[in-house]
Design a protein around this motif. Structure first.
Motif, PDB file in Angstrom:
ATOM      1  N   ARG A 227      50.363  -8.858  60.561  1.00 57.88           N
ATOM      2  CA  ARG A 227      51.691  -8.292  60.800  1.00 57.88           C
ATOM      3  C   ARG A 227      52.135  -8.588  62.234  1.00 57.88           C
ATOM      4  N   ASP A 228      53.425  -8.556  62.407  1.00 53.44           N
ATOM      5  CA  ASP A 228      54.014  -8.853  63.708  1.00 53.44           C
ATOM      6  C   ASP A 228      54.095  -7.571  64.535  1.00 53.44           C
ATOM      7  N   TRP A 229      53.189  -7.423  65.492  1.00 57.44           N
ATOM      8  CA  TRP A 229      53.238  -6.239  66.340  1.00 57.44           C
ATOM      9  C   TRP A 229      54.489  -6.240  67.215  1.00 57.44           C
ATOM     10  N   ALA A 230      54.938  -7.398  67.644  1.00 55.35           N
ATOM     11  CA  ALA A 230      56.097  -7.466  68.534  1.00 55.35           C
ATOM     12  C   ALA A 230      57.333  -6.831  67.906  1.00 55.35           C
ATOM     13  N   GLY A 231      57.403  -6.822  66.582  1.00 55.98           N
ATOM     14  CA  GLY A 231      58.556  -6.230  65.925  1.00 55.98           C
ATOM     15  C   GLY A 231      58.302  -4.850  65.364  1.00 55.98           C
ATOM     16  N   ALA A 232      57.090  -4.318  65.557  1.00 56.14           N
ATOM     17  CA  ALA A 232      56.734  -3.024  64.982  1.00 56.14           C
ATOM     18  C   ALA A 232      57.499  -1.892  65.670  1.00 56.14           C
ATOM     19  N   PRO A 233      58.189  -1.038  64.908  1.00 50.43           N
ATOM     20  CA  PRO A 233      58.917   0.073  65.526  1.00 50.43           C
ATOM     21  C   PRO A 233      57.960   1.191  65.947  1.00 50.43           C
TER      22      PRO A 233
END
Length: 331
Positions: A227-233
Protein backbone atom coordinates in the motif's frame (compact mmCIF):
# COMPACT_ATOMS: atom_id res chain seq x y z
CA UNK A 1 2.91 27.27 77.94
CA UNK A 2 1.97 27.02 74.25
CA UNK A 3 4.33 27.97 71.48
CA UNK A 4 4.95 27.16 67.84
CA UNK A 5 8.63 26.72 68.70
CA UNK A 6 8.54 24.13 71.46
CA UNK A 7 11.50 21.78 71.07
CA UNK A 8 11.95 18.09 71.66
CA UNK A 9 14.45 18.96 74.38
CA UNK A 10 11.76 20.89 76.29
CA UNK A 11 9.34 17.97 76.03
CA UNK A 12 12.01 15.59 77.32
CA UNK A 13 12.66 17.83 80.32
CA UNK A 14 8.93 18.19 81.05
CA UNK A 15 8.39 14.42 80.89
CA UNK A 16 11.61 13.56 82.74
CA UNK A 17 12.98 11.38 79.92
CA UNK A 18 15.78 11.54 77.38
CA UNK A 19 15.42 13.15 73.96
CA UNK A 20 15.74 9.76 72.27
CA UNK A 21 12.68 8.54 74.17
CA UNK A 22 10.69 11.51 72.88
CA UNK A 23 11.89 10.81 69.34
CA UNK A 24 10.96 7.12 69.56
CA UNK A 25 7.55 8.03 70.98
CA UNK A 26 6.72 9.64 67.63
CA UNK A 27 8.77 7.63 65.16
CA UNK A 28 9.09 4.15 66.71
CA UNK A 29 6.43 3.92 69.44
CA UNK A 30 6.83 0.14 69.76
CA UNK A 31 10.22 0.75 71.38
CA UNK A 32 8.78 2.86 74.24
CA UNK A 33 6.91 1.45 77.24
CA UNK A 34 3.23 2.35 77.18
CA UNK A 35 3.37 4.27 80.45
CA UNK A 36 6.42 6.26 79.33
CA UNK A 37 4.86 6.99 75.93
CA UNK A 38 1.73 8.30 77.67
CA UNK A 39 3.83 10.54 79.91
CA UNK A 40 5.68 11.97 76.91
CA UNK A 41 2.46 12.65 74.98
CA UNK A 42 0.88 14.33 78.01
CA UNK A 43 3.95 16.56 78.40
CA UNK A 44 3.85 17.39 74.69
CA UNK A 45 0.17 18.31 74.95
CA UNK A 46 0.82 20.64 77.91
CA UNK A 47 3.60 22.42 76.02
CA UNK A 48 1.81 22.50 72.68
CA UNK A 49 4.44 20.37 70.96
CA UNK A 50 3.21 19.14 67.58
CA UNK A 51 5.76 16.43 66.91
CA UNK A 52 9.10 16.28 65.08
CA UNK A 53 9.47 18.60 62.07
CA UNK A 54 9.18 16.28 59.05
CA UNK A 55 11.29 18.61 56.88
CA UNK A 56 14.11 18.68 59.40
CA UNK A 57 13.88 14.91 59.84
CA UNK A 58 14.14 14.43 56.07
CA UNK A 59 17.21 16.63 55.91
CA UNK A 60 18.89 14.68 58.68
CA UNK A 61 18.34 11.31 57.09
CA UNK A 62 18.89 12.55 53.52
CA UNK A 63 15.58 11.13 52.25
CA UNK A 64 12.04 12.46 51.96
CA UNK A 65 10.31 9.10 51.46
CA UNK A 66 8.42 10.69 48.56
CA UNK A 67 8.37 9.90 44.83
CA UNK A 68 7.66 12.60 42.24
CA UNK A 69 5.57 11.95 39.12
CA UNK A 70 6.41 14.43 36.38
CA UNK A 71 3.30 14.84 34.28
CA UNK A 72 3.42 16.88 31.07
CA UNK A 73 -0.34 16.85 30.55
CA UNK A 74 -3.02 18.98 32.16
CA UNK A 75 -3.16 17.70 35.73
CA UNK A 76 -6.81 16.68 35.35
CA UNK A 77 -5.72 14.30 32.54
CA UNK A 78 -4.04 12.11 35.15
CA UNK A 79 -7.46 11.37 36.62
CA UNK A 80 -9.72 11.66 33.56
CA UNK A 81 -7.81 9.45 31.12
CA UNK A 82 -8.42 5.80 32.08
CA UNK A 83 -4.95 4.59 31.09
CA UNK A 84 -3.14 7.48 32.76
CA UNK A 85 -5.16 6.69 35.87
CA UNK A 86 -4.15 3.02 35.61
CA UNK A 87 -0.51 4.06 35.32
CA UNK A 88 -0.76 6.23 38.44
CA UNK A 89 -2.50 3.38 40.23
CA UNK A 90 0.54 1.21 39.47
CA UNK A 91 2.87 3.88 40.84
CA UNK A 92 0.67 4.22 43.92
CA UNK A 93 0.71 0.47 44.56
CA UNK A 94 4.47 0.60 45.12
CA UNK A 95 4.13 3.71 47.29
CA UNK A 96 1.60 1.89 49.48
CA UNK A 97 3.75 -1.23 49.75
CA UNK A 98 6.90 0.74 50.57
CA UNK A 99 5.16 3.41 52.69
CA UNK A 100 6.19 6.23 50.37
CA UNK A 101 4.48 9.51 49.62
CA UNK A 102 3.53 10.59 46.10
CA UNK A 103 3.95 14.08 44.68
CA UNK A 104 2.50 15.10 41.30
CA UNK A 105 4.74 17.57 39.47
CA UNK A 106 2.83 19.07 36.53
CA UNK A 107 4.82 20.68 33.72
CA UNK A 108 3.47 23.15 31.19
CA UNK A 109 6.36 23.82 28.83
CA UNK A 110 7.25 27.05 30.63
CA UNK A 111 10.83 27.83 31.74
CA UNK A 112 9.93 27.36 35.42
CA UNK A 113 9.32 23.65 34.77
CA UNK A 114 13.02 22.99 35.25
CA UNK A 115 13.13 24.80 38.59
CA UNK A 116 10.03 22.97 39.73
CA UNK A 117 11.78 19.67 39.09
CA UNK A 118 15.05 20.75 40.70
CA UNK A 119 13.33 22.00 43.83
CA UNK A 120 11.06 18.98 44.28
CA UNK A 121 11.58 17.33 47.67
CA UNK A 122 11.46 13.77 46.36
CA UNK A 123 13.84 10.81 46.38
CA UNK A 124 13.20 9.75 42.79
CA UNK A 125 11.19 10.58 39.69
CA UNK A 126 8.62 8.85 37.51
CA UNK A 127 8.15 10.63 34.18
CA UNK A 128 5.04 10.23 32.04
CA UNK A 129 5.95 9.97 28.35
CA UNK A 130 6.96 13.30 26.83
CA UNK A 131 8.61 14.77 23.75
CA UNK A 132 12.20 14.04 22.78
CA UNK A 133 13.18 17.70 23.16
CA UNK A 134 11.57 18.25 26.57
CA UNK A 135 14.20 19.97 28.78
CA UNK A 136 12.53 18.48 31.85
CA UNK A 137 14.20 15.15 31.00
CA UNK A 138 17.66 16.71 31.30
CA UNK A 139 16.59 18.42 34.54
CA UNK A 140 15.47 15.08 36.00
CA UNK A 141 18.69 13.34 34.92
CA UNK A 142 20.79 16.19 36.32
CA UNK A 143 19.43 15.65 39.84
CA UNK A 144 21.22 12.30 39.97
CA UNK A 145 18.21 10.73 41.67
CA UNK A 146 16.72 7.43 40.46
CA UNK A 147 14.30 8.03 37.60
CA UNK A 148 12.21 6.12 35.07
CA UNK A 149 10.20 7.28 32.06
CA UNK A 150 7.14 5.48 30.71
CA UNK A 151 7.04 5.14 26.94
CA UNK A 152 10.09 7.27 26.32
CA UNK A 153 12.04 9.02 25.13
CA UNK A 154 15.16 7.20 26.22
CA UNK A 155 17.64 9.40 28.04
CA UNK A 156 20.95 8.63 29.76
CA UNK A 157 20.41 8.48 33.50
CA UNK A 158 16.70 7.65 33.16
CA UNK A 159 15.42 4.07 32.88
CA UNK A 160 13.02 3.45 30.00
CA UNK A 161 9.89 1.42 30.79
CA UNK A 162 7.95 0.59 27.65
CA UNK A 163 6.46 -2.09 25.45
CA UNK A 164 7.72 -2.54 21.87
CA UNK A 165 5.20 -0.13 20.39
CA UNK A 166 6.51 -0.42 16.84
CA UNK A 167 6.15 -4.21 16.79
CA UNK A 168 2.68 -4.03 18.35
CA UNK A 169 1.58 -1.34 15.87
CA UNK A 170 2.81 -3.46 12.97
CA UNK A 171 0.86 -6.44 14.26
CA UNK A 172 -2.47 -4.65 14.75
CA UNK A 173 -2.20 -2.71 11.48
CA UNK A 174 -1.32 -5.87 9.51
CA UNK A 175 -4.45 -7.51 10.90
CA UNK A 176 -6.69 -4.56 10.01
CA UNK A 177 -5.23 -4.16 6.52
CA UNK A 178 -6.16 -7.70 5.51
CA UNK A 179 -9.68 -6.63 4.63
CA UNK A 180 -9.55 -2.82 4.46
CA UNK A 181 -9.37 -0.98 1.17
CA UNK A 182 -9.58 2.58 2.48
CA UNK A 183 -8.22 2.64 6.05
CA UNK A 184 -7.97 5.72 8.24
CA UNK A 185 -5.27 5.99 10.91
CA UNK A 186 -6.37 7.86 14.04
CA UNK A 187 -3.23 9.19 15.71
CA UNK A 188 -2.35 10.62 19.10
CA UNK A 189 -0.54 14.02 19.09
CA UNK A 190 2.76 14.17 17.27
CA UNK A 191 4.36 17.10 19.11
CA UNK A 192 3.91 19.53 21.97
CA UNK A 193 1.89 21.95 19.79
CA UNK A 194 -0.94 19.38 19.66
CA UNK A 195 -2.50 20.64 16.43
CA UNK A 196 -5.44 18.52 15.25
CA UNK A 197 -5.27 17.94 11.50
CA UNK A 198 -5.63 15.43 8.68
CA UNK A 199 -2.39 14.60 6.87
CA UNK A 200 -1.25 12.05 4.31
CA UNK A 201 1.52 9.57 5.09
CA UNK A 202 3.30 11.64 7.74
CA UNK A 203 6.97 11.16 8.47
CA UNK A 204 7.05 8.87 11.52
CA UNK A 205 9.99 10.82 12.95
CA UNK A 206 7.90 12.96 15.34
CA UNK A 207 8.55 14.35 18.81
CA UNK A 208 6.35 12.08 20.92
CA UNK A 209 8.11 8.69 21.03
CA UNK A 210 4.94 6.65 21.53
CA UNK A 211 3.33 8.26 18.47
CA UNK A 212 6.57 7.92 16.52
CA UNK A 213 6.94 4.22 17.22
CA UNK A 214 3.32 3.44 16.44
CA UNK A 215 3.40 5.42 13.19
CA UNK A 216 6.57 3.54 12.24
CA UNK A 217 4.81 0.23 12.81
CA UNK A 218 1.76 1.31 10.83
CA UNK A 219 3.94 2.55 7.97
CA UNK A 220 5.81 -0.75 7.79
CA UNK A 221 2.52 -2.66 7.73
CA UNK A 222 1.23 -0.48 4.89
CA UNK A 223 4.39 -0.99 2.85
CA UNK A 224 4.51 -4.73 3.49
CA UNK A 225 0.92 -5.03 2.25
CA UNK A 226 1.87 -3.15 -0.97
CA UNK A 227 0.00 0.00 0.00
CA UNK A 228 1.00 3.59 -0.56
CA UNK A 229 1.87 5.10 2.80
CA UNK A 230 2.43 8.52 1.22
CA UNK A 231 -1.28 8.71 0.45
CA UNK A 232 -2.55 7.12 3.67
CA UNK A 233 -4.93 9.45 5.56
CA UNK A 234 -3.87 10.03 9.18
CA UNK A 235 -6.16 12.08 11.44
CA UNK A 236 -4.13 13.53 14.32
CA UNK A 237 -5.95 14.57 17.50
CA UNK A 238 -4.85 17.23 19.95
CA UNK A 239 -5.79 15.15 23.01
CA UNK A 240 -6.31 11.45 23.62
CA UNK A 241 -10.03 11.75 24.31
CA UNK A 242 -13.18 10.26 22.86
CA UNK A 243 -14.52 13.74 22.10
CA UNK A 244 -11.37 14.67 20.18
CA UNK A 245 -11.64 11.44 18.20
CA UNK A 246 -15.23 12.19 17.24
CA UNK A 247 -14.20 15.64 16.00
CA UNK A 248 -11.20 14.25 14.07
CA UNK A 249 -13.20 11.53 12.32
CA UNK A 250 -16.04 13.93 11.49
CA UNK A 251 -13.57 16.35 9.93
CA UNK A 252 -11.81 13.54 8.03
CA UNK A 253 -15.11 12.49 6.41
CA UNK A 254 -14.96 15.65 4.32
CA UNK A 255 -12.05 14.08 2.40
CA UNK A 256 -12.12 10.30 2.95
CA UNK A 257 -14.62 7.48 3.33
CA UNK A 258 -12.85 4.94 5.55
CA UNK A 259 -13.86 1.30 5.63
CA UNK A 260 -11.62 0.68 8.67
CA UNK A 261 -10.00 2.76 11.42
CA UNK A 262 -6.66 1.97 13.05
CA UNK A 263 -6.59 4.00 16.28
CA UNK A 264 -3.73 4.55 18.72
CA UNK A 265 -5.93 4.18 21.81
CA UNK A 266 -9.21 2.66 22.89
CA UNK A 267 -10.55 6.14 23.63
CA UNK A 268 -9.90 7.17 20.03
CA UNK A 269 -11.36 3.93 18.71
CA UNK A 270 -14.56 4.50 20.70
CA UNK A 271 -14.85 8.01 19.26
CA UNK A 272 -14.54 6.59 15.76
CA UNK A 273 -17.36 4.11 16.47
CA UNK A 274 -19.53 6.97 17.74
CA UNK A 275 -19.26 8.59 14.31
CA UNK A 276 -19.07 5.62 11.93
CA UNK A 277 -21.19 3.09 13.78
CA UNK A 278 -20.28 -0.47 14.63
CA UNK A 279 -20.36 -1.69 11.01
CA UNK A 280 -16.93 -0.18 10.31
CA UNK A 281 -14.06 -2.29 11.69
CA UNK A 282 -12.05 -0.38 14.28
CA UNK A 283 -8.97 -1.27 16.31
CA UNK A 284 -7.64 0.38 19.45
CA UNK A 285 -4.82 0.13 21.97
CA UNK A 286 -4.63 -0.93 25.66
CA UNK A 287 -7.54 -3.42 25.58
CA UNK A 288 -9.46 -1.47 28.17
CA UNK A 289 -13.04 -2.05 29.27
CA UNK A 290 -14.09 0.06 26.27
CA UNK A 291 -12.52 -2.41 23.83
CA UNK A 292 -14.16 -5.30 25.60
CA UNK A 293 -17.61 -3.71 25.85
CA UNK A 294 -17.66 -2.33 22.30
CA UNK A 295 -16.05 -5.46 20.89
CA UNK A 296 -13.12 -4.13 18.85
CA UNK A 297 -9.61 -5.53 18.45
CA UNK A 298 -6.87 -3.95 20.52
CA UNK A 299 -3.29 -4.20 21.77
CA UNK A 300 -3.26 -5.41 25.35
CA UNK A 301 -0.66 -3.96 27.69
CA UNK A 302 -0.72 -3.13 31.37
CA UNK A 303 -0.01 0.49 32.20
CA UNK A 304 -0.62 -0.47 35.83
CA UNK A 305 2.39 -2.81 35.65
CA UNK A 306 4.44 -0.19 33.82
CA UNK A 307 3.61 2.36 36.50
CA UNK A 308 4.69 -0.08 39.20
CA UNK A 309 7.93 -0.80 37.33
CA UNK A 310 8.69 2.92 37.04
CA UNK A 311 8.01 3.42 40.75
CA UNK A 312 10.33 0.57 41.75
CA UNK A 313 13.13 2.21 39.78
CA UNK A 314 12.40 5.65 41.24
CA UNK A 315 12.35 4.17 44.76
CA UNK A 316 15.75 2.55 44.23
CA UNK A 317 14.30 -0.95 44.36
CA UNK A 318 15.32 -1.88 40.80
CA UNK A 319 17.77 -0.69 38.16
CA UNK A 320 17.03 -2.83 35.10
CA UNK A 321 13.59 -3.32 33.60
CA UNK A 322 12.59 -5.83 30.93
CA UNK A 323 10.49 -4.62 27.98
CA UNK A 324 6.84 -4.51 28.97
CA UNK A 325 4.79 -7.36 27.48
CA UNK A 326 2.02 -6.79 24.95
CA UNK A 327 -0.52 -9.02 23.24
CA UNK A 328 -2.72 -8.69 20.16
CA UNK A 329 -6.39 -9.19 21.04
CA UNK A 330 -8.59 -9.91 18.03
CA UNK A 331 -12.36 -9.54 18.22
Amino acid sequence: MKSDHVTMRQVAAEAGVGMMTVSYTYTRPDRVAASTRERVLEAAARLGYRGPDPVARSLRRGATRNLGVVFGEHLTYAFEDPQAARFLAGVSSVCVAERLGLTLIPTTGDPDDIERVRESAVDGFVVWTTTADDPVLDAVAATGRPAAVQGGPAREGITLVSADDEAAAYAIASHMLRTARSPLVLSEPTDADRVARLVRGPDPDVSFPVTRNRLSGYRRAFLDSDRDWAGAPVAIVSRNTRDDARAAVTAALEEVRPDAVIAMSDQLAAGAIDVLGDSTPVSGWDDSELAQSLGFSSVRQSLFDQGAACARVAAGLATDVNPAPWELIIR
